[in-house]
Structures are given as structure tokens and as C-alpha cells.
Scaffold this motif. Structure first.
Motif, mmCIF file in Angstrom:
data_model
loop_
_atom_site.group_PDB
_atom_site.id
_atom_site.type_symbol
_atom_site.label_atom_id
_atom_site.label_comp_id
_atom_site.label_asym_id
_atom_site.label_seq_id
_atom_site.Cartn_x
_atom_site.Cartn_y
_atom_site.Cartn_z
ATOM 1 N N ILE A 1 8.484 8.026 -7.459
ATOM 2 C CA ILE A 1 8.397 6.660 -7.965
ATOM 3 C C ILE A 1 8.633 5.663 -6.838
ATOM 4 C CG2 ILE A 1 9.436 4.977 -9.552
ATOM 5 C CD1 ILE A 1 10.194 7.462 -11.315
ATOM 6 N N CYS A 2 7.776 4.669 -6.797
ATOM 7 C CA CYS A 2 7.980 3.577 -5.858
ATOM 8 C C CYS A 2 8.281 2.335 -6.681
ATOM 9 C CB CYS A 2 6.724 3.361 -5.009
ATOM 10 S SG CYS A 2 6.932 2.045 -3.813
ATOM 11 N N LEU A 3 9.563 2.047 -6.799
ATOM 12 C CA LEU A 3 9.965 0.913 -7.644
ATOM 13 C C LEU A 3 9.387 -0.426 -7.181
ATOM 14 C CD1 LEU A 3 13.644 1.477 -8.829
ATOM 15 C CD2 LEU A 3 11.581 1.293 -10.206
ATOM 16 N N PRO A 4 9.478 -0.748 -5.887
ATOM 17 C CA PRO A 4 8.968 -2.064 -5.465
ATOM 18 C C PRO A 4 7.483 -2.257 -5.797
ATOM 19 C CG PRO A 4 10.248 -1.038 -3.694
ATOM 20 C CD PRO A 4 10.062 0.002 -4.770
ATOM 21 N N HIS A 5 6.726 -1.149 -5.795
ATOM 22 C CA HIS A 5 5.273 -1.254 -6.066
ATOM 23 C C HIS A 5 4.912 -0.875 -7.489
ATOM 24 C CE1 HIS A 5 4.213 -0.903 -1.479
ATOM 25 N NE2 HIS A 5 4.894 -1.985 -1.781
ATOM 26 N N ASP B 1 2.841 6.507 4.358
ATOM 27 C CA ASP B 1 2.425 5.173 4.804
ATOM 28 C C ASP B 1 2.681 4.096 3.764
ATOM 29 O OD1 ASP B 1 1.470 6.378 7.139
ATOM 30 O OD2 ASP B 1 -0.447 6.813 6.196
ATOM 31 N N ALA B 2 3.842 4.155 3.150
ATOM 32 C CA ALA B 2 4.167 3.119 2.174
ATOM 33 C C ALA B 2 4.775 1.936 2.907
ATOM 34 C CB ALA B 2 5.146 3.664 1.142
ATOM 35 N N ASP B 3 4.396 0.735 2.479
ATOM 36 C CA ASP B 3 4.974 -0.433 3.142
ATOM 37 C C ASP B 3 5.958 -1.168 2.237
ATOM 38 O OD1 ASP B 3 3.216 -1.491 1.361
ATOM 39 O OD2 ASP B 3 2.105 -2.717 2.795
ATOM 40 N N CYS B 4 6.511 -0.413 1.281
ATOM 41 C CA CYS B 4 7.533 -1.003 0.413
ATOM 42 C C CYS B 4 8.835 -1.134 1.202
ATOM 43 C CB CYS B 4 7.744 -0.129 -0.813
ATOM 44 S SG CYS B 4 8.064 1.596 -0.413
ATOM 45 N N PRO B 5 9.736 -2.042 0.776
ATOM 46 C CA PRO B 5 10.951 -2.269 1.564
ATOM 47 C C PRO B 5 11.917 -1.084 1.589
ATOM 48 C CG PRO B 5 10.912 -3.645 -0.421
ATOM 49 C CD PRO B 5 9.578 -2.993 -0.316
ATOM 50 N N ASP B 6 12.025 -0.326 0.504
ATOM 51 C CA ASP B 6 13.051 0.726 0.506
ATOM 52 C C ASP B 6 12.566 2.074 1.039
ATOM 53 O OD1 ASP B 6 11.514 1.605 -1.619
ATOM 54 O OD2 ASP B 6 13.016 1.163 -3.160
ATOM 55 N N LYS B 7 11.262 2.297 1.007
ATOM 56 C CA LYS B 7 10.661 3.540 1.530
ATOM 57 C C LYS B 7 11.177 4.802 0.832
ATOM 58 C CE LYS B 7 8.598 1.726 5.366
ATOM 59 N NZ LYS B 7 7.200 1.847 5.704
ATOM 60 N N ILE B 8 11.709 4.614 -0.373
ATOM 61 C CA ILE B 8 12.254 5.774 -1.095
ATOM 62 C C ILE B 8 11.130 6.766 -1.423
ATOM 63 C CG2 ILE B 8 13.228 6.493 -3.325
ATOM 64 C CD1 ILE B 8 15.079 4.042 -3.128
ATOM 65 N N CYS B 9 9.973 6.228 -1.802
ATOM 66 C CA CYS B 9 8.851 7.091 -2.150
ATOM 67 C C CYS B 9 8.391 7.906 -0.941
ATOM 68 C CB CYS B 9 7.700 6.255 -2.706
ATOM 69 S SG CYS B 9 7.183 4.915 -1.625
ATOM 70 N N GLU B 10 8.422 7.264 0.207
ATOM 71 C CA GLU B 10 7.970 7.925 1.428
ATOM 72 C C GLU B 10 8.929 9.040 1.832
ATOM 73 O OE1 GLU B 10 6.040 5.128 4.498
ATOM 74 O OE2 GLU B 10 7.434 6.333 5.649
ATOM 75 N N VAL C 1 0.829 -1.202 0.000
ATOM 76 C CA VAL C 1 0.000 0.000 0.000
ATOM 77 C C VAL C 1 0.864 1.253 0.000
ATOM 78 C CG1 VAL C 1 -1.733 1.301 1.314
ATOM 79 C CG2 VAL C 1 -1.824 -1.191 1.279
ATOM 80 N N ASN C 2 0.452 2.243 -0.791
ATOM 81 C CA ASN C 2 1.028 3.586 -0.708
ATOM 82 C C ASN C 2 -0.140 4.559 -0.566
ATOM 83 O OD1 ASN C 2 2.618 1.858 -2.741
ATOM 84 N ND2 ASN C 2 4.110 3.443 -2.229
ATOM 85 N N THR C 3 0.004 5.528 0.293
ATOM 86 C CA THR C 3 -1.021 6.554 0.395
ATOM 87 C C THR C 3 -0.485 7.836 -0.227
ATOM 88 O OG1 THR C 3 -1.816 5.548 2.430
ATOM 89 C CG2 THR C 3 -2.586 7.769 1.943
HETATM 90 ZN ZN LIG Z 1 8.059 2.924 -2.070
#
Ligand SMILES: [Zn+2]
Length: 118
Positions: free
Chosen positions: A106-110, A84-93, A70-72
């Protein structure tokens, strides 16, 4: 002697002129209003497909739910962030807020792309 018609204070030509000026003024006001309110929006894309667009001039948040996570996406004061991104790298957050046309988060994992468009 009867009073001459052309000696009226306002002639038909004057009325036309005034109406013309009013129309121009109103049109100008609308054009100005359009400039004032940003026409930009944010496009939320997953794997290249647009899933949601949000206007930049209205605060909102949109939860992008996928199987991977999830990304908000949050719009606040004309800026966009991912929270509130639950991607592993949290770069987007961690990405700073974007507000200019062409900027992206950009959220690469998602496979999520958040881009500001006009
Ligand atoms: Zn991300």
C-alpha cells in the motif's frame, strides 16, 4: 470355416476403452497444466478503483501515473514489488516483494493498493 469376427485382436469395445483412457489422460494433463501455471494476478487499485491487472506468471512493469506522483509496479519471477515511487514516505518501495494471494503493498500518499488475487 470362416474366421470368427470376435477373434480379432482388438474389438470395438477395446477401441472405445482406449479412446476413453486417452481422453481421460489428456483431460488430466490439462488439469495438471492448470495447476502448474499460477492463475493469480496482481490488481493495481487507486482509491479503491482497479486501474490495471497484471499476470503473475509474466514479467512486466507498469507505471502508475497520477497527479500526486508515480509508482512503478514490477512483476518478476512471480513476485510483485513497487519501484521508483516518488511518494514522501517510500514505504511501498521498501516493502518486501509479495507473491501470495491476499498480500498487499500500500502506498498511502498515492492512495495506491497493489493486491495479489486469484
Ligand atoms: Zn509510496
Amino acid at each position: 470355416m470362416e474366421p470368427k469376427q470376435e477373434h480379432k485382436l482388438i474389438s470395438h469395445a477395446d477401441i472405445l476403452l482406449i479412446v476413453g483412457i486417452l481422453i481421460l489422460a489428456v483431460a488430466g494433463l490439462f488439469a495438471w497444466k492448470k495447476l502448474e501455471t499460477p492463475g493469480a494476478y496482481v490488481d493495481i487499485m487507486i482509491d479503491g478503483d482497479s486501474v490495471k491487472t497484471l499476470r503473475l506468471d509474466q514479467d512486466a512493469s507498469y507505471e502508475v501515473k497520477q497527479q500526486v506522483g508515480v509508482n512503478t509496479v514490477v512483476v518478476q519471477d512471480g513476485s510483485v514489488t513497487v519501484q521508483d515511487a516518488d511518494c514522501p514516505d517510500k514505504i511501498c518501495e521498501k516493502h518486501r516483494a509479495i507473491s501470495q494471494t491476499g498480500e498487499t503493498i500500500i502506498c498511502l500518499p498515492h492512495k495506491l493498493v497493489v493486491e495479489i488475487k486469484e
